[in-house]
Design a protein around this motif. Structure first.
Motif, PDB file in Angstrom:
ATOM      1  N   ALA A  99      78.037  47.216  45.654  1.00  0.00           N
ATOM      2  CA  ALA A  99      77.198  48.414  45.622  1.00  0.00           C
ATOM      3  C   ALA A  99      76.078  48.374  46.653  1.00  0.00           C
ATOM      4  O   ALA A  99      75.492  49.408  46.978  1.00  0.00           O
ATOM      5  CB  ALA A  99      76.597  48.590  44.229  1.00  0.00           C
ATOM      6  N   GLY A 100      75.774  47.148  47.143  1.00  0.00           N
ATOM      7  CA  GLY A 100      74.669  47.016  48.083  1.00  0.00           C
ATOM      8  C   GLY A 100      73.314  47.147  47.432  1.00  0.00           C
ATOM      9  O   GLY A 100      72.306  47.344  48.116  1.00  0.00           O
ATOM     10  N   ASP A 101      73.270  47.051  46.110  1.00  0.00           N
ATOM     11  CA  ASP A 101      72.023  47.216  45.369  1.00  0.00           C
ATOM     12  C   ASP A 101      72.115  46.401  44.088  1.00  0.00           C
ATOM     13  O   ASP A 101      73.041  46.592  43.282  1.00  0.00           O
ATOM     14  CB  ASP A 101      71.810  48.698  45.049  1.00  0.00           C
ATOM     15  N   TRP A 102      71.168  45.497  43.870  1.00  0.00           N
ATOM     16  CA  TRP A 102      71.231  44.626  42.702  1.00  0.00           C
ATOM     17  C   TRP A 102      71.067  45.378  41.383  1.00  0.00           C
ATOM     18  O   TRP A 102      71.491  44.901  40.334  1.00  0.00           O
ATOM     19  CB  TRP A 102      70.160  43.541  42.786  1.00  0.00           C
ATOM     20  N   HIS A 103      70.488  46.574  41.413  1.00  0.00           N
ATOM     21  CA  HIS A 103      70.296  47.336  40.187  1.00  0.00           C
ATOM     22  C   HIS A 103      71.610  47.649  39.479  1.00  0.00           C
ATOM     23  O   HIS A 103      71.656  47.714  38.240  1.00  0.00           O
ATOM     24  CB  HIS A 103      69.558  48.657  40.491  1.00  0.00           C
ATOM     25  N   TRP A 104      72.675  47.830  40.247  1.00  0.00           N
ATOM     26  CA  TRP A 104      73.966  48.153  39.643  1.00  0.00           C
ATOM     27  C   TRP A 104      74.532  46.994  38.838  1.00  0.00           C
ATOM     28  O   TRP A 104      75.384  47.197  37.966  1.00  0.00           O
ATOM     29  CB  TRP A 104      74.957  48.591  40.718  1.00  0.00           C
ATOM     30  N   ALA A 105      74.078  45.781  39.116  1.00  0.00           N
ATOM     31  CA  ALA A 105      74.545  44.626  38.341  1.00  0.00           C
ATOM     32  C   ALA A 105      74.139  44.735  36.876  1.00  0.00           C
ATOM     33  O   ALA A 105      74.838  44.256  35.984  1.00  0.00           O
ATOM     34  CB  ALA A 105      73.999  43.329  38.939  1.00  0.00           C
ATOM     35  N   LEU A 106      72.995  45.392  36.610  1.00  0.00           N
ATOM     36  CA  LEU A 106      72.519  45.554  35.240  1.00  0.00           C
ATOM     37  C   LEU A 106      73.155  46.753  34.531  1.00  0.00           C
ATOM     38  O   LEU A 106      72.826  47.030  33.374  1.00  0.00           O
ATOM     39  CB  LEU A 106      70.994  45.715  35.234  1.00  0.00           C
ATOM     40  N   ARG A 107      74.048  47.457  35.218  1.00  0.00           N
ATOM     41  CA  ARG A 107      74.678  48.647  34.620  1.00  0.00           C
ATOM     42  C   ARG A 107      76.122  48.387  34.209  1.00  0.00           C
ATOM     43  O   ARG A 107      76.829  49.327  33.829  1.00  0.00           O
ATOM     44  CB  ARG A 107      74.599  49.800  35.624  1.00  0.00           C
ATOM     45  N   VAL A 108      76.544  47.123  34.283  1.00  0.00           N
ATOM     46  CA  VAL A 108      77.914  46.778  33.897  1.00  0.00           C
ATOM     47  C   VAL A 108      78.006  46.502  32.392  1.00  0.00           C
ATOM     48  O   VAL A 108      78.847  47.074  31.695  1.00  0.00           O
ATOM     49  CB  VAL A 108      78.405  45.538  34.683  1.00  0.00           C
ATOM     50  N   THR A 109      77.141  45.634  31.897  1.00  0.00           N
ATOM     51  CA  THR A 109      77.235  45.227  30.485  1.00  0.00           C
ATOM     52  C   THR A 109      76.929  46.348  29.485  1.00  0.00           C
ATOM     53  O   THR A 109      77.467  46.313  28.380  1.00  0.00           O
ATOM     54  CB  THR A 109      76.318  44.022  30.205  1.00  0.00           C
ATOM     55  N   PRO A 110      76.078  47.348  29.805  1.00  0.00           N
ATOM     56  CA  PRO A 110      75.902  48.430  28.830  1.00  0.00           C
ATOM     57  C   PRO A 110      77.202  49.149  28.485  1.00  0.00           C
ATOM     58  O   PRO A 110      77.417  49.529  27.321  1.00  0.00           O
ATOM     59  CB  PRO A 110      74.903  49.365  29.529  1.00  0.00           C
ATOM     60  N   GLY A 111      78.083  49.344  29.470  1.00  0.00           N
ATOM     61  CA  GLY A 111      79.375  49.963  29.182  1.00  0.00           C
ATOM     62  C   GLY A 111      80.229  49.104  28.271  1.00  0.00           C
ATOM     63  O   GLY A 111      80.890  49.598  27.343  1.00  0.00           O
ATOM     64  N   LEU A 112      80.204  47.800  28.504  1.00  0.00           N
ATOM     65  CA  LEU A 112      80.939  46.882  27.632  1.00  0.00           C
ATOM     66  C   LEU A 112      80.330  46.850  26.230  1.00  0.00           C
ATOM     67  O   LEU A 112      81.031  46.649  25.236  1.00  0.00           O
ATOM     68  CB  LEU A 112      80.936  45.481  28.238  1.00  0.00           C
ATOM     69  N   GLY A 113      79.016  47.057  26.148  1.00  0.00           N
ATOM     70  CA  GLY A 113      78.355  47.116  24.848  1.00  0.00           C
ATOM     71  C   GLY A 113      78.844  48.288  24.014  1.00  0.00           C
ATOM     72  O   GLY A 113      79.011  48.172  22.799  1.00  0.00           O
ATOM     73  N   VAL A 114      79.099  49.416  24.669  1.00  0.00           N
ATOM     74  CA  VAL A 114      79.633  50.587  23.962  1.00  0.00           C
ATOM     75  C   VAL A 114      81.005  50.269  23.375  1.00  0.00           C
ATOM     76  O   VAL A 114      81.312  50.606  22.226  1.00  0.00           O
ATOM     77  CB  VAL A 114      79.721  51.797  24.911  1.00  0.00           C
ATOM     78  N   VAL A 115      81.838  49.585  24.159  1.00  0.00           N
ATOM     79  CA  VAL A 115      83.163  49.170  23.675  1.00  0.00           C
ATOM     80  C   VAL A 115      83.030  48.245  22.468  1.00  0.00           C
ATOM     81  O   VAL A 115      83.755  48.371  21.473  1.00  0.00           O
ATOM     82  CB  VAL A 115      83.961  48.478  24.804  1.00  0.00           C
ATOM     83  N   ALA A 116      82.076  47.302  22.549  1.00  0.00           N
ATOM     84  CA  ALA A 116      81.862  46.361  21.441  1.00  0.00           C
ATOM     85  C   ALA A 116      81.436  47.080  20.168  1.00  0.00           C
ATOM     86  O   ALA A 116      81.897  46.758  19.068  1.00  0.00           O
ATOM     87  CB  ALA A 116      80.814  45.322  21.842  1.00  0.00           C
ATOM     88  N   VAL A 117      80.562  48.075  20.292  1.00  0.00           N
ATOM     89  CA  VAL A 117      80.113  48.837  19.123  1.00  0.00           C
ATOM     90  C   VAL A 117      81.273  49.583  18.484  1.00  0.00           C
ATOM     91  O   VAL A 117      81.432  49.592  17.257  1.00  0.00           O
ATOM     92  CB  VAL A 117      78.985  49.819  19.519  1.00  0.00           C
ATOM     93  N   LEU A 118      82.107  50.212  19.309  1.00  0.00           N
ATOM     94  CA  LEU A 118      83.257  50.948  18.784  1.00  0.00           C
ATOM     95  C   LEU A 118      84.233  50.025  18.053  1.00  0.00           C
ATOM     96  O   LEU A 118      84.746  50.359  16.980  1.00  0.00           O
ATOM     97  CB  LEU A 118      83.976  51.673  19.925  1.00  0.00           C
ATOM     98  N   LEU A 119      84.487  48.843  18.632  1.00  0.00           N
ATOM     99  CA  LEU A 119      85.396  47.891  17.992  1.00  0.00           C
ATOM    100  C   LEU A 119      84.832  47.388  16.666  1.00  0.00           C
ATOM    101  O   LEU A 119      85.551  47.259  15.671  1.00  0.00           O
ATOM    102  CB  LEU A 119      85.670  46.719  18.931  1.00  0.00           C
ATOM    103  N   LEU A 120      83.537  47.099  16.657  1.00  0.00           N
ATOM    104  CA  LEU A 120      82.906  46.653  15.409  1.00  0.00           C
ATOM    105  C   LEU A 120      83.000  47.726  14.321  1.00  0.00           C
ATOM    106  O   LEU A 120      83.330  47.452  13.173  1.00  0.00           O
ATOM    107  CB  LEU A 120      81.431  46.313  15.667  1.00  0.00           C
ATOM    108  N   PHE A 121      82.716  48.951  14.714  1.00  0.00           N
ATOM    109  CA  PHE A 121      82.663  50.038  13.737  1.00  0.00           C
ATOM    110  C   PHE A 121      84.048  50.385  13.197  1.00  0.00           C
ATOM    111  O   PHE A 121      84.209  50.659  12.006  1.00  0.00           O
ATOM    112  CB  PHE A 121      82.032  51.272  14.387  1.00  0.00           C
ATOM    113  N   LEU A 122      85.075  50.346  14.063  1.00  0.00           N
ATOM    114  CA  LEU A 122      86.402  50.803  13.682  1.00  0.00           C
ATOM    115  C   LEU A 122      87.312  49.705  13.141  1.00  0.00           C
ATOM    116  O   LEU A 122      88.223  49.981  12.356  1.00  0.00           O
ATOM    117  CB  LEU A 122      87.086  51.467  14.890  1.00  0.00           C
TER     118      LEU A 122
END
Length: 403
Positions: free
Chosen positions: A140-163
């Motif tokens: 991405a050429g920007d370190w800020h995008w590195a912190l935007r990867v795990t939030p998406g995986l967190g959404v997946v984790a919440v859905l799996l836990l709930f369902l």
């Protein structure tokens, strides 16, 4: 992964916010401190309320705050520290509760295997955090995008836990089906009971997948001949890892090959106790107190370890560099000498596990008797069992029955 994504782009963060080693170490210290302080809160909640929903809420909040931290401007470093502290809220809600859920789904060797799978997330996630941090930044050429990867995986984790995940009754797999369910006691009673059998610490360094599996397998095989196998395997791993980790730092400038070899051996030995420590805590504590026990284990281990160590190591490094001429070699040497402190602390942890081996058998039996309804706490005269004697009940000390 979320925790070590920051480590993967730490040089870029230092440059963006114009901070030194001590301030960058403070990022991790703030996170661990928040995590440590809030763990008892979620331990209390985890022993009394629906664990599944607590974890879902915690991970959702965790992911949201991580995403928000990627939009902080360079002149507000304090705001980055605040968001990393809030990330600790989410991780405390998950880490104190998740192992207790596993404990109520599995028993004996199967529980140890499931815990080993669960704790594979530590070395795998740590490695993926470094990879994701550096590679996403490069793409991405920007370190800020590195912190935007795990939030998406967190959404997946919440859905799996709930369902997918179900909320099992506490202690059901360890009790006879005809026994009534265990009811939680007061928090003060929980703390008094835990004070007697939380006589061991946790490691604070990175682990390896090989070490987790190796530690569980060695311990499983030795349990048949030695009931103290668990703490002894942990002690062997920590004491054995200390010299290799020290040598990896000592050889860092002279031979990169030797450094990698020593790190591999040291981290393998170091990570042998991750799943075993969790298993120890779960079988010396009754089911209605396990989340609280997880919480206080987290508090004690981080209080004595990584709550202050990133900042302390960075501070030592900065102080050493003040007395040396400014150069890349001086920066390298300062961090090298500072990190050597970890090897000595690891050896102290190994000695603590040797002490744990003295108490482990009695603590485990006491918890088993309580779960089976054979041991009842009675204020200051607890640790006694009611034994029928000639048609009457007599209270005798647990120690005499165990002997």
């Amino acid at each position: 992964m979320d925790r070590f994504t920051v480590a993967g782009v730490l040089p870029d963060i230092e440059q963006f916010f114009n901070i030194g080693d001590s301030s960058s170490g403070l990022i991790q210290t703030v996170f661990i401190s928040s995590y440590m302080v809030l763990a008892p809160v979620f331990g209390y909640l985890g022993d009394r309320y629906n664990r599944k929903y607590l974890m879902c809420g915690g991970i959702a909040f965790w992911s949201l705050v991580t995403l928000g931290s990627s939009f902080i401007p360079g002149e507000h470093f304090w705001l980055l520290l605040l968001t990393r502290g809030l990330v600790g809220v989410g991780e405390a809600s998950y880490s104190t509760i998740a192992p207790t859920l596993i404990a109520d789904l599995f028993v004996a060797d199967q529980r140890s295997r499931m815990l080993s799978i669960f704790y594979f997330a530590i070395p795998v996630g740590s490695g993926l955090g470094y990879i994701a941090g550096s590679k996403v930044k490069d793409m991405a050429g920007d370190w800020h995008w590195a912190l935007r990867v795990t939030p998406g995986l967190g959404v997946v984790a919440v859905l799996l836990l709930f369902l997918v995940v179900r909320e099992p009754p506490r202690g059901a797999v360890e009790r006879h089906s005809d026994l009534p369910p265990l009811n939680p006691t007061s928090w003060w009673a929980d703390l008094r009971a835990l004070a007697r059998n939380l006589i061991f610490g946790l490691i604070t360094c990175l682990t390896g997948v090989l070490g987790v599996g190796l530690g569980v397998e060695i311990s499983r095989r030795l349990r048949h001949s030695n009931p103290r196998a668990d703490p002894l395997v942990c002690a062997t791993g920590l004491l054995g890892s200390a010299p290799f980790l020290f040598l990896s730092l000592a050889c860092a400038r002279g031979s990169i090959v030797a450094t990698y070899i020593f790190i591999f051996i040291g981290e393998t030995l170091l990570s042998m106790n991750w799943a075993i420590v969790a298993d120890i805590l779960l079988y010396v504590v009754i089911p209605t107190r396990r989340s609280t026990a997880e919480a206080f284990q987290i508090v004690l281990s981080h209080l004595l370890g990584d709550a202050g160590s990133p900042y302390l190591i960075g501070l030592i490094s900065d102080r050493l560099r003040r007395n040396w001429p400014a150069s890349f070699l001086s920066e390298f040497r300062a961090l090298q000498f500072s990190l050597m402190l970890c090897a000595f602390v690891g050896a102290l942890g190994g000695a603590a596990f040797l002490g744990t081996a003295i108490f482990i058998e009695a603590d485990r039996r006491r918890a088993q008797l309580h779960v089976q309804g054979l041991l009842h706490e009675a204020g200051s005269t607890d640790d006694r069992i009611v034994v029928p004697q000639r048609g009457r009940s007599t209270r005798v000390p647990v120690a005499s029955v165990l002997i």
